[in-house]
Design an enzyme around this catalytic site. Structure first.
Site, mmCIF file in Angstrom:
data_model
loop_
_atom_site.group_PDB
_atom_site.id
_atom_site.type_symbol
_atom_site.label_atom_id
_atom_site.label_comp_id
_atom_site.label_asym_id
_atom_site.label_seq_id
_atom_site.Cartn_x
_atom_site.Cartn_y
_atom_site.Cartn_z
ATOM 1 N N VAL A 105 60.125 60.820 3.076
ATOM 2 C CA VAL A 105 60.870 60.443 1.873
ATOM 3 C C VAL A 105 61.844 59.315 2.200
ATOM 4 O O VAL A 105 61.969 58.335 1.462
ATOM 5 C CB VAL A 105 61.604 61.668 1.287
ATOM 6 C CG1 VAL A 105 62.493 61.246 0.107
ATOM 7 C CG2 VAL A 105 60.600 62.718 0.843
ATOM 8 N N LYS A 161 51.657 54.388 8.368
ATOM 9 C CA LYS A 161 51.664 55.580 9.216
ATOM 10 C C LYS A 161 50.396 55.512 10.061
ATOM 11 O O LYS A 161 49.292 55.696 9.538
ATOM 12 C CB LYS A 161 51.700 56.861 8.391
ATOM 13 C CG LYS A 161 51.739 58.095 9.286
ATOM 14 C CD LYS A 161 52.273 59.320 8.572
ATOM 15 C CE LYS A 161 52.507 60.442 9.596
ATOM 16 N NZ LYS A 161 53.185 61.594 9.004
#
Length: 211
Positions: free
Chosen positions: A18, A33
């Protein structure tokens, strides 16, 4: 301005995805990622795509997508995949890139390489996300020491959770690192509430300056 920033955590499930979404959105950058473990439900890249408010294409595809929600080394073994650190070179882009690791620094990518080994090779500045809850002092200070032992540059600590002033102060004083700010738990968690909380909770000059 720092063009590439690594987001890591003291543990899994502490809110660094987040935070990474909020940071990538405010920097109007890219998100990557390298390794995703666990494909049931919403992936971290999908969470960032929903919360960051970035244009299409700014959330880069993972180098490895693994089915089981386990440490990447084990998830890869179950899938019959060999994670090669050489395949995880970070992309060079015209705008800032936020890179999120999986779990904490010592999480293995394979039987020889951990995320901290990859970060040492990259030598990119790191933001360490930490809970404010009980136990965070130990975990966060150990993570700071591990980064320093590898001469990995630390931008500072981003706390996630309710305000615990003495705990936050203790971490930054013993750790000798800046407190970048705190991201509270958000309900509802939306693109707007996240953006507003990031603007209110963080001093971006200390994140985006030259490191």
């Amino acid at each position: 301005m720092t063009q590439r920033i690594v987001i890591t955590g003291t543990d899994t499930g502490i809110g660094k995805t987040v935070f990474a979404a909020g940071l990538a959105g405010l920097l109007d950058g890219f998100y990557w990622k390298p390794v995703q473990s666990g494909l049931d439900g919403e992936t971290d890249s999908e969470v960032v795509g929903r919360l960051a408010g970035l244009p299409p294409g700014r959330v880069l595809p993972e180098a490895y997508r693994l089915k089981s929600p386990l440490s990447p080394h084990r998830s890869a073994e179950i899938d019959g995949v060999a994670i090669k650190a050489a395949d995880l070179s970070f992309p060079v882009l015209p705008t800032p890139l936020v890179i999120e690791g999986a779990g904490g620094l010592m999480v293995p990518l394979n039987r020889r390489t951990r995320f901290i080994d990859l970060f040492e090779q990259w030598q990119l500045p790191v933001i360490l996300c930490a809970r404010t809850a009980l136990g965070t002092i130990n975990h966060t200070l150990l993570s700071i020491e591990a980064l320093r032992a590898r001469s990995i540059p630390i931008i500072g600590v981003a706390f996630v959770g309710d305000e615990v002033a003495d705990t936050q102060r203790t971490v930054v004083e013993f750790g000798g690192v800046p407190q970048l700010g705190r991201l509270p738990y958000l309900d509802p968690l939306t693109e707007k509430t996240l953006r507003d909380a990031m603007i209110a909770g963080f001093a971006f000059a200390s994140i985006t300056g030259d490191h």
